[in-house]
Design a protein around this motif. Structure first.
Motif, PDB file in Angstrom:
ATOM      1  N   ASP A 131     -20.190 -11.497 -40.660  1.00  0.00           N
ATOM      2  CA  ASP A 131     -20.879 -12.445 -41.627  1.00  0.00           C
ATOM      3  C   ASP A 131     -21.926 -13.246 -40.603  1.00  0.00           C
ATOM      4  O   ASP A 131     -22.723 -13.982 -41.082  1.00  0.00           O
ATOM      5  CB  ASP A 131     -20.082 -13.260 -42.459  1.00  0.00           C
ATOM      6  CG  ASP A 131     -19.131 -14.125 -41.808  1.00  0.00           C
ATOM      7  OD1 ASP A 131     -19.030 -14.095 -40.610  1.00  0.00           O
ATOM      8  OD2 ASP A 131     -18.525 -14.888 -42.556  1.00  0.00           O
ATOM      9  N   ARG A 132     -21.951 -12.958 -39.103  1.00  0.00           N
ATOM     10  CA  ARG A 132     -22.572 -13.545 -38.352  1.00  0.00           C
ATOM     11  C   ARG A 132     -23.202 -12.571 -37.133  1.00  0.00           C
ATOM     12  O   ARG A 132     -22.832 -11.299 -37.269  1.00  0.00           O
ATOM     13  CB  ARG A 132     -21.833 -14.645 -37.593  1.00  0.00           C
ATOM     14  CG  ARG A 132     -21.294 -15.819 -38.379  1.00  0.00           C
ATOM     15  CD  ARG A 132     -20.537 -16.997 -37.576  1.00  0.00           C
ATOM     16  NE  ARG A 132     -19.193 -16.076 -37.230  1.00  0.00           N
ATOM     17  CZ  ARG A 132     -18.226 -16.750 -36.472  1.00  0.00           C
ATOM     18  NH1 ARG A 132     -18.330 -17.814 -36.252  1.00  0.00           N
ATOM     19  NH2 ARG A 132     -16.894 -16.017 -36.413  1.00  0.00           N
ATOM     20  N   PRO A 133     -24.147 -12.936 -36.537  1.00  0.00           N
ATOM     21  CA  PRO A 133     -24.866 -12.084 -35.615  1.00  0.00           C
ATOM     22  C   PRO A 133     -23.903 -11.202 -34.752  1.00  0.00           C
ATOM     23  O   PRO A 133     -23.242 -12.009 -34.112  1.00  0.00           O
ATOM     24  CB  PRO A 133     -25.789 -12.701 -35.020  1.00  0.00           C
ATOM     25  CG  PRO A 133     -26.274 -13.843 -35.941  1.00  0.00           C
ATOM     26  CD  PRO A 133     -25.026 -14.231 -36.601  1.00  0.00           C
ATOM     27  N   LEU A 134     -24.131 -10.150 -34.303  1.00  0.00           N
ATOM     28  CA  LEU A 134     -23.236  -9.444 -33.239  1.00  0.00           C
ATOM     29  C   LEU A 134     -23.828  -9.617 -31.983  1.00  0.00           C
ATOM     30  O   LEU A 134     -24.991  -9.355 -31.931  1.00  0.00           O
ATOM     31  CB  LEU A 134     -22.725  -7.948 -33.766  1.00  0.00           C
ATOM     32  CG  LEU A 134     -22.330  -7.792 -35.222  1.00  0.00           C
ATOM     33  CD1 LEU A 134     -22.301  -6.423 -35.369  1.00  0.00           C
ATOM     34  CD2 LEU A 134     -21.194  -8.331 -35.257  1.00  0.00           C
ATOM     35  N   SER A 135     -23.094  -9.749 -30.864  1.00  0.00           N
ATOM     36  CA  SER A 135     -23.654 -10.159 -29.590  1.00  0.00           C
ATOM     37  C   SER A 135     -23.062  -9.076 -28.636  1.00  0.00           C
ATOM     38  O   SER A 135     -23.618  -9.297 -27.371  1.00  0.00           O
ATOM     39  CB  SER A 135     -23.283 -11.399 -28.882  1.00  0.00           C
ATOM     40  OG  SER A 135     -22.018 -11.592 -29.037  1.00  0.00           O
TER      41      SER A 135
END
Length: 386
Positions: A131-135
């Motif tokens: 549910d958050r950006p992948l890095s």
């Protein structure tokens, strides 16, 4: 002039590139006033006089290299690295000689076929990863796992232990150990059951560190960059390591003696990523000067077997594939709706087909696959490794 100069306040914390630009402006102003040539001549005369006085003097200052004594564990590690890298290098060179001397081998044809396969890469699947950006993302050595996910997007484990956001993830070359780096200033190593081990990485404290994974002991704290260190990669032989950072430099270090053997200049802004090729001949770097992309390059990776092609990820929402023969573009992977933060290339041996994974700030991970055609499958390619 010297007395006047010694009384001037000079900034000492500005980046190297800003100092260089400021010096250029000063020299340009002096040149427009007709003073630059005279000042340079005076400087050369003073330098020549100082050199002559030094040669005539009785007391010569001898400069000795400065070393910090390392631990016994570091010495043993350097010996192990030397022995390991010699075997790896011998195996790599023997394989290259065998392929070169084999009349049935056609290296150009093999490279052409790999590039044709790369051109056929298409989006295989796209999945929301969080549910958050992948890095960050990484294939396991057998290409059956992509970080914490299977290629069919089935989640097999969730590893919790960091107290802040994760910044990168990387599988080990053997045993499917998973390394994670975090904004909580720690790095951790996990096995597939979730048991916590240890690992080190580059840091914003301007150093990179080498650790003994089994004992968790810090073997080496390496300084050398003037700003934060961001990227790191190891030569396939295991003898060298490259580090890159926000000082726009890439250093290559010899792990067998600890020396910096190369300082690679060329980027005009920070260097975020680097990658050694599988054949050991090339080192690619990417950063914030947007070389070959319209925005910063967040990751670079060579095809892991022979380094036949290079893949770059960028904040321009794309990843690109480049031929290692002439480094011309082969294919653009377009499909993300936000900045592409990282990528990895599967270690599946040719001719069974390559897979490329990309992750993005749009929260998705995408898998790009190519199918092997009959011509490629019929080609006998030697990928034996030690």
């Amino acid at each position: 002039m010297k007395r006047h100069a010694s009384a001037l306040a000079v900034p000492t914390n500005e980046p190297e590139m800003q100092r260089r630009d400021r010096l250029r402006m000063i020299m340009a102003r002096l040149d427009s006033q007709g003073e630059l040539e005279r000042l340079l001549k005076v400087h050369e005369e003073e330098a020549a006089a100082s050199s002559a006085a030094s040669e005539d003097g009785d007391d010569q200052i001898v400069q000795y290299p400065f070393y910090t004594e390392g631990s016994k564990a570091l010495l043993n590690a350097r010996i192990d690295i030397a022995k390991y890298s010699i075997r790896r290098a011998a195996s790599r060179l023997e394989r290259a000689r065998r392929k070169k001397d084999d009349p049935d081998e056609d290296m150009d044809a093999e490279l052409d076929l790999v590039l044709e396969e790369a051109k056929s890469l298409e989006l295989d699947c796209s999945e929301i990863g969080d549910d958050r950006p992948l890095s960050g993302c990484s294939f396991s050595h057998d290409s059956q796992l992509l970080a914490t996910c299977m290629p069919d997007t089935k989640k097999v484990a969730t590893l919790k232990g960091h107290t802040e956001r994760l910044t990168d993830v990387q599988f080990s070359p053997v045993h499917n150990l998973l390394a994670t780096a975090s904004a909580d200033r720690t790095a951790r190593l996990w096995n597939t059951e979730g048991t916590q081990l240890y690992l080190g990485t580059t840091s914003f404290d301007q150093t990179w560190r080498l650790w003994d994974v089994e004992t968790g002991e810090e073997l080496l704290l390496q300084e050398g960059h003037s700003r934060s260190v961001y990227g790191i990669d190891f030569h396939p032989d295991g003898s060298l390591v490259g580090s890159s950072g926000l000082d726009a430099l890439t250093h290559v270090w010899d792990l067998r003696n600890g020396r910096s053997i190369l300082a690679l200049e060329g980027h005009v802004k920070i260097v975020l990523a680097l990658s050694f090729s599988g054949n050991g001949y090339y080192l690619a770097t990417g950063g914030e000067d947007n070389t070959s992309h319209s925005s910063l390059i967040s990751q670079v990776k060579f095809e892991p077997q022979e380094g036949y092609f290079l893949v770059t990820a960028s904040y321009d929402l794309t990843a690109k594939i480049w031929s290692a023969r002439d480094f011309k573009p082969v294919k653009m992977l377009s499909g993300h709706e936000e900045k592409v933060a990282s990528l990895d290339i599967s270690g599946v041996k040719f001719p069974h087909g390559h897979q490329i994974a990309t992750v993005s700030l749009d929260r998705t991970m995408k898998l790009w696959s190519s199918s092997s055609n009959e011509k490629i499958q019929a080609m006998d390619v030697d990928y034996s490794t030690s």
